[in-house]
Design a protein around this motif. Structure first.
Motif, PDB file in Angstrom:
ATOM      1  N   ILE A  92       0.843  -1.196   0.000  1.00 59.93           N
ATOM      2  CA  ILE A  92       0.000   0.000   0.000  1.00 59.93           C
ATOM      3  C   ILE A  92       0.878   1.247   0.000  1.00 59.93           C
ATOM      4  O   ILE A  92       1.783   1.379   0.832  1.00 59.93           O
ATOM      5  CB  ILE A  92      -0.929   0.008   1.227  1.00 59.93           C
ATOM      6  N   VAL A  93       0.612   2.152  -0.923  1.00 63.97           N
ATOM      7  CA  VAL A  93       1.333   3.427  -0.969  1.00 63.97           C
ATOM      8  C   VAL A  93       0.605   4.431  -0.073  1.00 63.97           C
ATOM      9  O   VAL A  93      -0.593   4.676  -0.256  1.00 63.97           O
ATOM     10  CB  VAL A  93       1.402   3.966  -2.413  1.00 63.97           C
ATOM     11  N   PRO A  94       1.270   5.013   0.931  1.00 67.11           N
ATOM     12  CA  PRO A  94       0.607   5.987   1.809  1.00 67.11           C
ATOM     13  C   PRO A  94       0.069   7.178   1.018  1.00 67.11           C
ATOM     14  O   PRO A  94       0.732   7.695   0.118  1.00 67.11           O
ATOM     15  CB  PRO A  94       1.730   6.416   2.759  1.00 67.11           C
ATOM     16  N   GLY A  95      -1.153   7.594   1.346  1.00 62.58           N
ATOM     17  CA  GLY A  95      -1.770   8.728   0.687  1.00 62.58           C
ATOM     18  C   GLY A  95      -2.396   8.418  -0.649  1.00 62.58           C
ATOM     19  O   GLY A  95      -2.740   9.350  -1.385  1.00 62.58           O
ATOM     20  N   SER A  96      -2.570   7.155  -0.987  1.00 57.88           N
ATOM     21  CA  SER A  96      -3.160   6.786  -2.275  1.00 57.88           C
ATOM     22  C   SER A  96      -4.663   6.588  -2.135  1.00 57.88           C
ATOM     23  O   SER A  96      -5.190   6.373  -1.039  1.00 57.88           O
ATOM     24  CB  SER A  96      -2.514   5.510  -2.815  1.00 57.88           C
ATOM     25  N   LEU A  97      -5.363   6.673  -3.260  1.00 64.81           N
ATOM     26  CA  LEU A  97      -6.815   6.493  -3.320  1.00 64.81           C
ATOM     27  C   LEU A  97      -7.082   5.251  -4.164  1.00 64.81           C
ATOM     28  O   LEU A  97      -6.795   5.225  -5.361  1.00 64.81           O
ATOM     29  CB  LEU A  97      -7.485   7.724  -3.930  1.00 64.81           C
ATOM     30  N   ALA A 203     -14.048  13.478  -5.491  1.00 64.20           N
ATOM     31  CA  ALA A 203     -13.122  14.609  -5.443  1.00 64.20           C
ATOM     32  C   ALA A 203     -12.772  14.973  -4.000  1.00 64.20           C
ATOM     33  O   ALA A 203     -11.619  15.298  -3.687  1.00 64.20           O
ATOM     34  CB  ALA A 203     -13.742  15.814  -6.161  1.00 64.20           C
ATOM     35  N   GLU A 204     -13.763  14.912  -3.109  1.00 60.59           N
ATOM     36  CA  GLU A 204     -13.517  15.207  -1.689  1.00 60.59           C
ATOM     37  C   GLU A 204     -12.585  14.160  -1.072  1.00 60.59           C
ATOM     38  O   GLU A 204     -11.667  14.500  -0.310  1.00 60.59           O
ATOM     39  CB  GLU A 204     -14.848  15.240  -0.938  1.00 60.59           C
ATOM     40  N   LEU A 205     -12.807  12.893  -1.401  1.00 69.44           N
ATOM     41  CA  LEU A 205     -11.947  11.834  -0.874  1.00 69.44           C
ATOM     42  C   LEU A 205     -10.523  11.959  -1.422  1.00 69.44           C
ATOM     43  O   LEU A 205      -9.553  11.672  -0.703  1.00 69.44           O
ATOM     44  CB  LEU A 205     -12.528  10.465  -1.231  1.00 69.44           C
ATOM     45  N   MET A 206     -10.387  12.388  -2.654  1.00 66.59           N
ATOM     46  CA  MET A 206      -9.063  12.578  -3.228  1.00 66.59           C
ATOM     47  C   MET A 206      -8.317  13.690  -2.498  1.00 66.59           C
ATOM     48  O   MET A 206      -7.121  13.572  -2.202  1.00 66.59           O
ATOM     49  CB  MET A 206      -9.180  12.903  -4.718  1.00 66.59           C
ATOM     50  N   ASN A 207      -9.017  14.783  -2.181  1.00 67.04           N
ATOM     51  CA  ASN A 207      -8.385  15.872  -1.427  1.00 67.04           C
ATOM     52  C   ASN A 207      -7.972  15.414  -0.035  1.00 67.04           C
ATOM     53  O   ASN A 207      -6.908  15.783   0.464  1.00 67.04           O
ATOM     54  CB  ASN A 207      -9.350  17.050  -1.322  1.00 67.04           C
ATOM     55  N   ILE A 208      -8.823  14.602   0.598  1.00 69.28           N
ATOM     56  CA  ILE A 208      -8.482  14.087   1.929  1.00 69.28           C
ATOM     57  C   ILE A 208      -7.222  13.229   1.856  1.00 69.28           C
ATOM     58  O   ILE A 208      -6.331  13.323   2.706  1.00 69.28           O
ATOM     59  CB  ILE A 208      -9.672  13.281   2.494  1.00 69.28           C
ATOM     60  N   ALA A 209      -7.137  12.366   0.842  1.00 68.89           N
ATOM     61  CA  ALA A 209      -5.981  11.482   0.715  1.00 68.89           C
ATOM     62  C   ALA A 209      -4.699  12.258   0.469  1.00 68.89           C
ATOM     63  O   ALA A 209      -3.658  11.978   1.076  1.00 68.89           O
ATOM     64  CB  ALA A 209      -6.229  10.473  -0.414  1.00 68.89           C
ATOM     65  N   LYS A 232     -17.393   7.552 -15.856  1.00 68.27           N
ATOM     66  CA  LYS A 232     -16.061   6.985 -16.092  1.00 68.27           C
ATOM     67  C   LYS A 232     -14.975   7.816 -15.438  1.00 68.27           C
ATOM     68  O   LYS A 232     -13.886   7.297 -15.130  1.00 68.27           O
ATOM     69  CB  LYS A 232     -15.820   6.909 -17.601  1.00 68.27           C
ATOM     70  N   ILE A 233     -15.290   9.087 -15.163  1.00 68.35           N
ATOM     71  CA  ILE A 233     -14.296   9.963 -14.521  1.00 68.35           C
ATOM     72  C   ILE A 233     -13.928   9.453 -13.135  1.00 68.35           C
ATOM     73  O   ILE A 233     -12.863   9.759 -12.602  1.00 68.35           O
ATOM     74  CB  ILE A 233     -14.832  11.414 -14.444  1.00 68.35           C
ATOM     75  N   LEU A 234     -14.804   8.635 -12.529  1.00 62.99           N
ATOM     76  CA  LEU A 234     -14.518   8.059 -11.217  1.00 62.99           C
ATOM     77  C   LEU A 234     -13.233   7.239 -11.259  1.00 62.99           C
ATOM     78  O   LEU A 234     -12.398   7.328 -10.361  1.00 62.99           O
ATOM     79  CB  LEU A 234     -15.701   7.189 -10.772  1.00 62.99           C
ATOM     80  N   GLU A 235     -13.042   6.451 -12.306  1.00 61.88           N
ATOM     81  CA  GLU A 235     -11.843   5.633 -12.419  1.00 61.88           C
ATOM     82  C   GLU A 235     -10.621   6.476 -12.781  1.00 61.88           C
ATOM     83  O   GLU A 235      -9.493   6.110 -12.457  1.00 61.88           O
ATOM     84  CB  GLU A 235     -12.049   4.532 -13.464  1.00 61.88           C
ATOM     85  N   HIS A 236     -10.839   7.602 -13.471  1.00 58.27           N
ATOM     86  CA  HIS A 236      -9.709   8.466 -13.833  1.00 58.27           C
ATOM     87  C   HIS A 236      -9.172   9.229 -12.619  1.00 58.27           C
ATOM     88  O   HIS A 236      -7.981   9.553 -12.575  1.00 58.27           O
ATOM     89  CB  HIS A 236     -10.127   9.460 -14.918  1.00 58.27           C
ATOM     90  N   MET A 237     -10.021   9.504 -11.647  1.00 65.04           N
ATOM     91  CA  MET A 237      -9.608  10.336 -10.511  1.00 65.04           C
ATOM     92  C   MET A 237      -8.787   9.553  -9.496  1.00 65.04           C
ATOM     93  O   MET A 237      -7.923  10.125  -8.827  1.00 65.04           O
ATOM     94  CB  MET A 237     -10.847  10.940  -9.833  1.00 65.04           C
ATOM     95  N   VAL A 238      -9.042   8.262  -9.340  1.00 58.73           N
ATOM     96  CA  VAL A 238      -8.367   7.486  -8.305  1.00 58.73           C
ATOM     97  C   VAL A 238      -6.992   7.039  -8.788  1.00 58.73           C
ATOM     98  O   VAL A 238      -6.665   7.104  -9.977  1.00 58.73           O
ATOM     99  CB  VAL A 238      -9.218   6.265  -7.900  1.00 58.73           C
ATOM    100  N   ASP A 239      -6.160   6.573  -7.848  1.00 60.09           N
ATOM    101  CA  ASP A 239      -4.811   6.124  -8.179  1.00 60.09           C
ATOM    102  C   ASP A 239      -4.790   4.676  -8.657  1.00 60.09           C
ATOM    103  O   ASP A 239      -4.006   4.318  -9.531  1.00 60.09           O
ATOM    104  CB  ASP A 239      -3.886   6.260  -6.959  1.00 60.09           C
ATOM    105  N   THR A 240      -5.633   3.854  -8.068  1.00 59.88           N
ATOM    106  CA  THR A 240      -5.628   2.422  -8.376  1.00 59.88           C
ATOM    107  C   THR A 240      -7.060   1.932  -8.494  1.00 59.88           C
ATOM    108  O   THR A 240      -7.911   2.307  -7.681  1.00 59.88           O
ATOM    109  CB  THR A 240      -4.893   1.619  -7.281  1.00 59.88           C
ATOM    110  N   VAL A 241      -7.322   1.092  -9.503  1.00 54.74           N
ATOM    111  CA  VAL A 241      -8.634   0.478  -9.690  1.00 54.74           C
ATOM    112  C   VAL A 241      -8.460  -1.035  -9.654  1.00 54.74           C
ATOM    113  O   VAL A 241      -7.702  -1.597 -10.458  1.00 54.74           O
ATOM    114  CB  VAL A 241      -9.289   0.902 -11.020  1.00 54.74           C
TER     115      VAL A 241
END
Length: 460
Positions: A92-97, A203-209, A232-241
């Motif tokens: 797990i990479v710290p600070g990842s979504l 987007a809020e969860l990404m800012n928190i991470a 589909k933007i949901l998968e583009h915003m996160v670091d790992t799917v």
């Protein structure tokens, strides 16, 4: 009072229309346009009035030369599940979504509960936010799979404003959101689970991470087609799917990486669902082949690569004369178009009369095979069933088949050969151009074939 402006948003792709449409002109899906209240244009909000929480960083940045950028490699956090570490690229990479999707009941919550318990036992503070289950329900599952820990906090809540307050107060190391489709952003007036809600919550969860260096795991629902529900933007915003695959008729589950900013994609981890939770499978090839009948006709073993891991899977074929006018083609775990192409090549280049034969094919163990290197095993399985001649149980195959009947080169042949030798196979049929890629001394016999006709002559 002026009437509030409304718009219609497609829940499948996010297309916006000023009026209702039965069929979305962008993605073509029917009955997915939902009315939502039009929000104020964010671009018109002044910079002074903009919320500071919407910014990923409060430090003003300037362009920097590539050579002047400093980089420090952060150590990954290892979990007790080695298969999960493999899929994540080493841990797990710290600070990842991280987004995890899968069918209902496949084991997403069970996996995250196990990981949460292990991280809590190691001293990390974990906040498990659930919008679908109560704290008592999560406690029941945790007791069943033996998860304990004083640092694991349960919080049944869907309002993002309350969730943000508790995150600021607790400062957890890990945050679990189960699931993103149930979370509600109070500033957005559209319904929970809509495109606008999912986009803003993510987007809020990404800012928190990113701002607080909190690792966030997000559970996502999937549609009937198997894709993660929402835009589909949901998968583009996160670091790992990650996709959790499997079915109710098998106890095995496959965790597949389709996007990873910190590692390779198409990695898989294999688990077995038991009463005490998910147990990792260290050697899946032995499990997929343990019930194979020796010298059975219509059976061929392929050495397939799943990410960086070679897996041996049995491909079964049943060729029978058709009763009706048109021959039937049925495939399970295999691409239907690939099966049709291979059968056409066998009929044209291998002199097999298959146009009046029904064909039923499957990959055993619930594994889905889609790489080109399975073509040769697929062709030999069909030919074996058609000729009613069994293939030796110590033979396996690797190779891509072209439309002219040639067997084409595949990648990572050394890993495939080593895995087949480890499991006791005596012969492996590979593309002739791949023979020079293997120079190590081995007990397995490597046979090069140039065409499907050449392969059939050496086997039957």
């Amino acid at each position: 009072m002026a009437k509030a402006k409304t718009k219609f948003v497609c829940q499948n792709c996010g297309y916006v229309s000023p009026k209702y449409l039965g069929r979305c002109p962008n993605c073509g899906v029917w009955n997915q346009m939902v009315e939502e209240i039009d929000q104020p244009d964010i671009a018109k909000i002044s910079k002074a009035n903009a919320s500071p929480s919407r910014r990923v960083s409060d430090v003003e940045s300037k362009p920097v030369k590539l050579g002047e950028v400093s980089f420090e490699k952060e150590p990954r956090v290892k979990t007790e599940l080695g298969e999960l570490n493999r899929v994540l690229g080493g841990g797990i990479v710290p600070g990842s979504l991280i987004l995890i999707g899968g069918d209902p009941g496949i084991g997403k919550s069970t996996l995250l509960t196990q990981v949460s318990g292990q991280l809590a036992r190691d001293g990390s503070k974990v906040l498990y936010v659930s919008g679908e289950e109560s704290a008592s329900q999560i406690k029941m599952r945790a007791d069943r799979i033996g998860v304990t820990g004083d640092n694991l906090y349960l919080y049944p809540q869907t309002d993002m404003s309350y969730i943000r307050e508790n995150i600021d107060e607790m400062h957890p190391d890990y945050l679990i959101i189960d699931s993103v489709q149930t979370m509600d952003e109070p500033e957005i007036t559209s319904a929970v689970g809509s495109v606008s809600q999912i986009r803003e919550v993510t987007a809020e969860l990404m800012n928190i991470a990113k701002q607080q260096n909190i690792t966030v795991f997000v559970v996502g629902h999937v549609t009937k087609g198997g894709a993660i529900a929402g835009p589909k933007i949901l998968e583009h915003m996160v670091d790992t799917v990650l996709y959790f695959e499997g079915d109710t008729h098998h106890s095995y589950r496959i965790l597949r990486s389709v996007k990873n900013r910190f590692g390779s994609t198409n990695e898989i981890g294999i688990f077995e669902m038991r009463t005490k939770g998910l147990v990792e499978v260290a050697n899946p090839s032995e499990i997929f082949l343990e019930e194979r009948l020796a010298d059975a006709n219509g059976s061929a073993v392929v050495v397939s690569m799943e990410g960086t891991r070679p897996i041996l899977v049995e491909i079964q074929s049943l060729i029978t004369p058709t009763v009706f006018g048109n021959a039937k083609r049925t495939a399970t775990g295999l691409d239907h178009n690939r099966v049709s192409v291979i059968m056409a090549v066998l009929e044209k280049r291998g002199n097999l009369m298959l146009q009046n034969q029904d064909a039923y094919l499957k990959s055993t163990g619930g594994v889905k095979l889609d790489e080109p290197a399975i073509d040769l095993a697929l062709a030999m399985s069909i030919a074996s069933s058609y000729k009613n001649i069994g293939i030796s149980g110590t033979d396996c195959f690797v190779g891509e088949v072209g439309l002219t009947g040639e067997v084409r080169r595949v990648n990572r042949i050394d890993q495939r050969v080593s895995e087949a030798e480890k499991l006791g196979f005596k012969r492996i049929f590979v593309p002739k151009n791949n023979q020079g890629d293997w120079s190590k001394d081995s007990k397995i016999q490597i046979i090069g074939v140039s065409t499907v006709s050449d392969a059939m002559k050496k086997i039957f």
